[in-house]
Design a protein around this motif. Structure first.
Motif, PDB file in Angstrom:
ATOM      1  N   GLY A 177       0.794  -1.224   0.000  1.00 37.13           N
ATOM      2  CA  GLY A 177       0.000   0.000   0.000  1.00 37.13           C
ATOM      3  C   GLY A 177       0.825   1.271   0.000  1.00 37.13           C
ATOM      4  N   VAL A 178       2.147   1.140  -0.049  1.00 42.67           N
ATOM      5  CA  VAL A 178       3.060   2.276  -0.205  1.00 42.67           C
ATOM      6  C   VAL A 178       4.091   1.877  -1.249  1.00 42.67           C
ATOM      7  CG1 VAL A 178       2.737   3.081   2.169  1.00 42.67           C
ATOM      8  CG2 VAL A 178       4.598   1.503   1.653  1.00 42.67           C
ATOM      9  N   ALA A 220      -0.443   3.031  -5.082  1.00 39.81           N
ATOM     10  CA  ALA A 220      -0.097   3.256  -3.684  1.00 39.81           C
ATOM     11  C   ALA A 220      -0.206   4.722  -3.294  1.00 39.81           C
ATOM     12  CB  ALA A 220       1.326   2.756  -3.410  1.00 39.81           C
ATOM     13  N   LEU A 221      -0.188   5.627  -4.260  1.00 38.16           N
ATOM     14  CA  LEU A 221      -0.269   7.048  -3.953  1.00 38.16           C
ATOM     15  C   LEU A 221      -1.713   7.530  -3.851  1.00 38.16           C
ATOM     16  CD1 LEU A 221       2.610   8.399  -6.236  1.00 38.16           C
ATOM     17  CD2 LEU A 221       2.687   7.907  -3.784  1.00 38.16           C
ATOM     18  N   THR A 222      -2.599   6.984  -4.699  1.00 37.99           N
ATOM     19  CA  THR A 222      -3.996   7.425  -4.689  1.00 37.99           C
ATOM     20  C   THR A 222      -4.875   6.593  -3.767  1.00 37.99           C
ATOM     21  OG1 THR A 222      -4.544   6.006  -6.588  1.00 37.99           O
ATOM     22  CG2 THR A 222      -3.800   8.242  -7.064  1.00 37.99           C
ATOM     23  N   LYS A 223      -4.361   5.473  -3.262  1.00 32.90           N
ATOM     24  CA  LYS A 223      -5.091   4.616  -2.326  1.00 32.90           C
ATOM     25  C   LYS A 223      -6.429   4.152  -2.902  1.00 32.90           C
ATOM     26  CE  LYS A 223      -3.124   6.365   1.996  1.00 32.90           C
ATOM     27  NZ  LYS A 223      -3.426   6.934   3.308  1.00 32.90           N
ATOM     28  N   ARG A 224      -6.389   3.525  -4.027  1.00 29.95           N
ATOM     29  CA  ARG A 224      -7.578   2.893  -4.596  1.00 29.95           C
ATOM     30  C   ARG A 224      -7.499   1.396  -4.319  1.00 29.95           C
ATOM     31  NH1 ARG A 224      -8.829   4.504 -10.598  1.00 29.95           N
ATOM     32  NH2 ARG A 224     -10.835   3.584  -9.968  1.00 29.95           N
ATOM     33  N   PHE A 225      -8.467   0.884  -3.565  1.00 30.70           N
ATOM     34  CA  PHE A 225      -8.467  -0.501  -3.120  1.00 30.70           C
ATOM     35  C   PHE A 225      -9.407  -1.335  -3.985  1.00 30.70           C
ATOM     36  CE2 PHE A 225      -7.637   2.141   0.628  1.00 30.70           C
ATOM     37  CZ  PHE A 225      -6.436   1.609   1.070  1.00 30.70           C
ATOM     38  N   ILE A 239     -13.309  -0.858  -3.620  1.00 24.81           N
ATOM     39  CA  ILE A 239     -13.863  -0.547  -2.302  1.00 24.81           C
ATOM     40  C   ILE A 239     -13.763   0.959  -2.060  1.00 24.81           C
ATOM     41  CG2 ILE A 239     -13.570  -0.868   0.178  1.00 24.81           C
ATOM     42  CD1 ILE A 239     -12.658  -3.703  -0.384  1.00 24.81           C
ATOM     43  N   LEU A 240     -14.918   1.584  -1.835  1.00 22.97           N
ATOM     44  CA  LEU A 240     -14.964   3.021  -1.601  1.00 22.97           C
ATOM     45  C   LEU A 240     -14.999   3.370  -0.120  1.00 22.97           C
ATOM     46  CD1 LEU A 240     -17.588   3.982  -4.355  1.00 22.97           C
ATOM     47  CD2 LEU A 240     -15.090   3.970  -4.527  1.00 22.97           C
TER      48      LEU A 240
END
Length: 413
Positions: free
Chosen positions: A141-142, A337-342, A364-365
């Motif tokens: 995630g990073v 990893a920068l925009t955190k879209r799961f 996932i929002l």
């Protein structure tokens, strides 16, 4: 490439030819402090049990590297940083590993100058993957750029304070009192090994040889026993265990009633059993039974002393933390990893995620009205193993359509 939940076998099985190219070319390389400095302490990030440290390479950085006892040479997994390193002599090689798939292309370099804190090393043997087969950034995630292992641990006495998230290291000749229980270790193929003890139904208590791998986020992987597949408990579930250098690793997950590490006894431990033909069989030549990972190691503050063949364990406040497996039946990765879209990368059959109507590629929002942009991958993982019977409300984006799904977590193992 989508990351997978356990990140089980990122251990590299470099062929004998490749290993000689990497290691024997410069066989006495060490990190060194300049001047009279004898020690240093730096902070690290801890994500999914993995220790992430800042590393400078050829004057560029800092780059995020996983500090990993399970690897030998420095490994660069993110090829986007290579163009700025001014490398002139890259030798192409083939590398293979655990998992389904063929050998992959990589490069070998001895032109890498690396620096962590005030410690530096010239010409550190380095493997550069042509393609990021591990998708580490998506898993953690990073942004992750590679793995740092043996050459750092062999240069110093290294203390990993998991509770304080501090990395302390000092020259081996510097005499210091080391806290914790002394555990003998053996360095083989540039990796540390130790013995653990467990009760095996029908076989009694057995001593098992395991590689100490703080760069694998699982608790323990059991691979072979007496040159046969390690016996899997009856109460087990099929699972995707991770990604290997040669592809996905399938297997089973179960629980061990108790496991003894030194004098410490751990109960109800989650254990992984990789499929024998695709993964475990390949560990036979190492003469080992399994792989001890960070889900156990993070329950201690640990000091590694490779030069004297000891590891020191001092249990911390995580020691009695229950071992839990995912209770949703789905795996999550970060597309950026920068925009955190799961996104959902995998769903297990007959799992709570299936019952909730979730699908692979759903974005996932939010979870329980906490928006994804405010969470880390650690936060999401905690939600998915929160509590047996817990209800989660998950907002998803499915091809532009906003949907709300209700999932009831279930302890599956």
């Amino acid at each position: 490439m989508r990351a997978v939940s356990f990140f089980l076998f990122k251990i590299l099985f470099i062929s004998a030819i490749t290993l000689s190219l990497v290691v024997n070319h410069v066989n006495a390389q060490q990190f060194e402090f300049s001047g009279d400095r004898k020690n240093q302490t730096i902070n690290f990030n801890l994500v999914r049990n993995l220790v992430i440290v800042p590393l400078y390479i050829n004057g560029n950085g800092p780059f995020n590297f996983i500090l990993d006892t399970g690897v030998g040479p420095l490994i660069i997994t993110d090829t986007s940083i290579v163009k700025d390193l001014n490398l002139k002599k890259l030798r192409p090689v083939k590398m293979n590993g655990l998992g389904k798939g063929l050998e992959i292309d990589a490069f070998i370099s001895n032109e890498i100058y690396a620096k962590i804190g005030k410690a530096e090393i010239e010409n550190i043997p380095t493997a550069i993957l042509k393609e990021d087969v591990f998708a580490l950034s998506s898993y953690v995630g990073v942004p992750i750029h590679g793995l740092l292992g043996y050459y750092f641990f062999n240069s110093f006495v290294v203390e990993l304070n998991y509770t304080g998230r501090r990395l302390k290291f000092h020259r081996p000749e510097t005499k210091r009192r080391i806290e914790g229980e002394a555990i003998p270790i053996e360095i083989f193929n540039n990796k540390p090994y130790m013995s653990v003890h467990m009760d095996i139904p029908g076989l009694g208590t057995r001593s098992l040889k395991v590689v100490i791998d703080n760069g694998a986020s699982h608790a323990i992987s059991l691979e072979t026993l007496d040159e046969n597949p390690f016996p899997i408990p009856t109460a087990s579930i099929k699972a995707n265990l991770g990604i290997g250098l040669s592809g996905p690793i399938s297997g089973s997950v179960a629980r061990i009633p108790s496991l003894r590490v030194g004098s410490f006894i751990l109960n109800d431990v989650i254990s992984s059993y990789p499929d024998y033909d695709n993964a475990a069989r390949k560990t036979l030549f190492l003469n080992r039974n399994g792989n001890l990972g960070a889900e156990i190691l993070t329950r201690f503050n640990i000091t590694f002393d490779y030069n004297n063949n000891f590891m020191y364990l001092k249990r911390n406040y995580n020691f009695r933390r229950p071992f839990e497996h995912d209770m949703s039946g789905m795996e999550i990765f970060v597309d950026d990893a920068l925009t955190k879209r799961f996104f959902i990368s995998r769903i297990e059959p007959e799992s709570p995620a299936v019952e909730a109507g979730l699908l692979v590629d759903d974005e996932i929002l939010s979870i329980n009205f906490m928006t994804a942009g405010t969470m880390t991958l650690n936060d999401v993982s905690k939600f998915l193993r929160m509590e047996n019977g817990k209800t989660l409300y998950i907002a998803i984006n499915r091809k532009g359509e906003l949907l709300i799904k209700t999932i009831k977590l279930k302890k599956r193992i």
